[in-house]
Design a protein around this motif. Sequence first.
Motif, short mmCIF file in Angstrom:
data_model
loop_
_atom_site.label_atom_id
_atom_site.label_comp_id
_atom_site.label_asym_id
_atom_site.label_seq_id
_atom_site.Cartn_x
_atom_site.Cartn_y
_atom_site.Cartn_z
N LEU A 35 32.38 30.94 35.44
CA LEU A 35 32.72 32.24 34.84
C LEU A 35 33.18 32.09 33.39
N LYS A 36 33.61 30.86 33.05
CA LYS A 36 34.10 30.56 31.69
C LYS A 36 35.11 31.61 31.20
N LEU A 37 36.16 31.76 31.97
CA LEU A 37 37.14 32.83 31.69
C LEU A 37 38.05 32.48 30.52
N ARG A 38 38.28 33.43 29.66
CA ARG A 38 39.30 33.30 28.62
C ARG A 38 40.63 33.73 29.23
N PRO A 39 41.75 33.31 28.63
CA PRO A 39 43.05 33.66 29.20
C PRO A 39 43.28 35.17 29.32
N ASP A 40 42.62 35.96 28.47
CA ASP A 40 42.84 37.41 28.53
C ASP A 40 41.73 38.14 29.31
N ALA A 41 40.94 37.37 30.07
CA ALA A 41 39.78 37.98 30.74
C ALA A 41 40.19 38.98 31.82
N GLN A 42 39.34 39.99 31.99
CA GLN A 42 39.45 40.96 33.08
C GLN A 42 38.40 40.54 34.10
N VAL A 43 38.84 40.23 35.32
CA VAL A 43 37.96 39.61 36.31
C VAL A 43 37.89 40.47 37.57
N LEU A 44 36.70 40.54 38.14
CA LEU A 44 36.50 41.26 39.42
C LEU A 44 35.91 40.29 40.43
N GLU A 45 36.52 40.19 41.60
CA GLU A 45 35.87 39.47 42.71
C GLU A 45 35.40 40.51 43.72
N VAL A 46 34.09 40.52 43.97
CA VAL A 46 33.49 41.48 44.90
C VAL A 46 33.41 40.82 46.28
N GLY A 47 34.02 41.44 47.28
CA GLY A 47 34.08 40.83 48.61
C GLY A 47 35.10 39.70 48.57
N CYS A 48 36.30 40.02 48.10
CA CYS A 48 37.31 38.97 47.85
C CYS A 48 37.92 38.44 49.14
N GLY A 49 37.75 39.16 50.25
CA GLY A 49 38.29 38.70 51.53
C GLY A 49 39.81 38.54 51.47
N THR A 50 40.29 37.40 51.97
CA THR A 50 41.73 37.15 52.04
C THR A 50 42.28 36.61 50.71
N GLY A 51 41.41 36.45 49.73
CA GLY A 51 41.87 36.00 48.41
C GLY A 51 41.89 34.49 48.24
N LEU A 52 41.00 33.79 48.95
CA LEU A 52 40.99 32.33 48.85
C LEU A 52 40.63 31.82 47.46
N ASN A 53 39.98 32.66 46.64
CA ASN A 53 39.63 32.21 45.28
C ASN A 53 40.69 32.60 44.25
N PHE A 54 41.68 33.36 44.66
CA PHE A 54 42.60 33.93 43.68
C PHE A 54 43.35 32.87 42.87
N SER A 55 43.85 31.82 43.56
CA SER A 55 44.68 30.87 42.80
C SER A 55 43.85 30.17 41.73
N GLN A 56 42.58 29.85 42.04
CA GLN A 56 41.74 29.19 41.04
C GLN A 56 41.40 30.14 39.89
N LEU A 57 41.16 31.41 40.22
CA LEU A 57 40.84 32.39 39.16
C LEU A 57 42.07 32.61 38.28
N LEU A 58 43.22 32.79 38.92
CA LEU A 58 44.44 33.12 38.16
C LEU A 58 44.93 31.94 37.33
N ALA A 59 44.58 30.72 37.75
CA ALA A 59 44.98 29.54 36.98
C ALA A 59 44.35 29.55 35.59
N ARG A 60 43.27 30.29 35.43
CA ARG A 60 42.59 30.37 34.13
C ARG A 60 43.05 31.55 33.28
N LEU A 61 43.88 32.40 33.85
CA LEU A 61 44.28 33.61 33.12
C LEU A 61 45.73 33.52 32.65
N ASP A 62 45.98 34.12 31.50
CA ASP A 62 47.36 34.32 31.04
C ASP A 62 47.92 35.50 31.84
N PRO A 63 49.01 35.30 32.58
CA PRO A 63 49.51 36.38 33.44
C PRO A 63 49.89 37.65 32.68
#
Length: 203
Positions: A35-63
Motif C-alpha cells: 500500500l506504500k502508506l505515508r504517515p498521514d494516509a487515509q486507509v480503508l480496509e474492505v471486509g476488515c473482519g476482526t481487525g487482524l490487519n489493523f496493527s500492521q496498518l496502524l504501525a505505518r500511520l502517524d496517530p
Amino acid sequence: MTATAVQRFYRYHAYVYDFTRWTILRGRGQAVEQLKLRPDAQVLEVGCGTGLNFSQLLARLDPRRGWLTGLDFSEDMLARARRRVAAHGWSNVSLVCADAARMDLGRRFDGILFAYSLTMIPDWLAALERARTHLEPGGRMVVLDFGRFERWGPLGALARGWLRLNHVETRRPYVETMGSLFDRVEVHGRLGGYWFTAVGSNT
Ligand SMILES: C[S@@+](CC[C@H](N)C(=O)[O-])C[C@H]1O[C@@H](n2cnc3c(N)ncnc32)[C@H](O)[C@@H]1O
C-alpha cells in the motif's frame, strides 16, 4: 450463495477466527507493505473482519494525522474488531457496518485493502468498482487473496472445493478485472497459486 449466508457463517466463525486463520491466511505483511502508506494516509480496509490487519496498518500511520476505516457487513466480526481497537486504545480508527458491493462512504482514501475478503463477496465486481470510486487519484488498492492453486495438481481441485464450501470462490477473474479498472496493476503470485497480491493504481 447469498450475502446472508456469509453473514451467518461469520456469526459462528467470529468466535474462533483469530485462533484459526493465522494457519492459512498468509501474506498480510506483504499486502500492507504494497500500500506504500505515508504517515498521514487515509486507509480503508474492505471486509476488515476482526481487525487482524489493523496493527500492521496502524504501525505505518502517524496517530495524529493518519486514519484507518474498517468496513465489514458482519456485525459479529465487527464486534471483535471494536474490542481490539478498544483494547489497544487506538484513537484513529473508525468501523463501518456496510455491504462492500453498495458502500458509499462519501469520501476517498489513499490506500484501500481487500485481505481475503474479495473472494467471499458474491457481488465482487460491484465491490471492486465501488472501492475504486473511493480511491484518491494516485492512491493504491491492494487485493490479497487465495489464488487458483494452479501448480497444485489434484490437490488444487481439493483446495478450491474446500474453500468453496467455506464461501470462498477462487475462480473468478479478479486479477483480470483489476487490469480493466486501473492504469497499472502489479501482480505477485505465491506458492504455486496459494495466494496472490494485485496492486492497482492510476496515473
Ligand atoms: C476471511 S475474512 C477476512 C477478514 C480480514 N480482512 C482478515 O484479513 O483477517 C472475510 C471478511 O469479509 C467480510 N465480507 C464478506 N462479504 C462482504 C461484503 N459483501 N461486504 C462487507 N464485508 C464482507 C466478512 O464478513 C469477513 O469478515
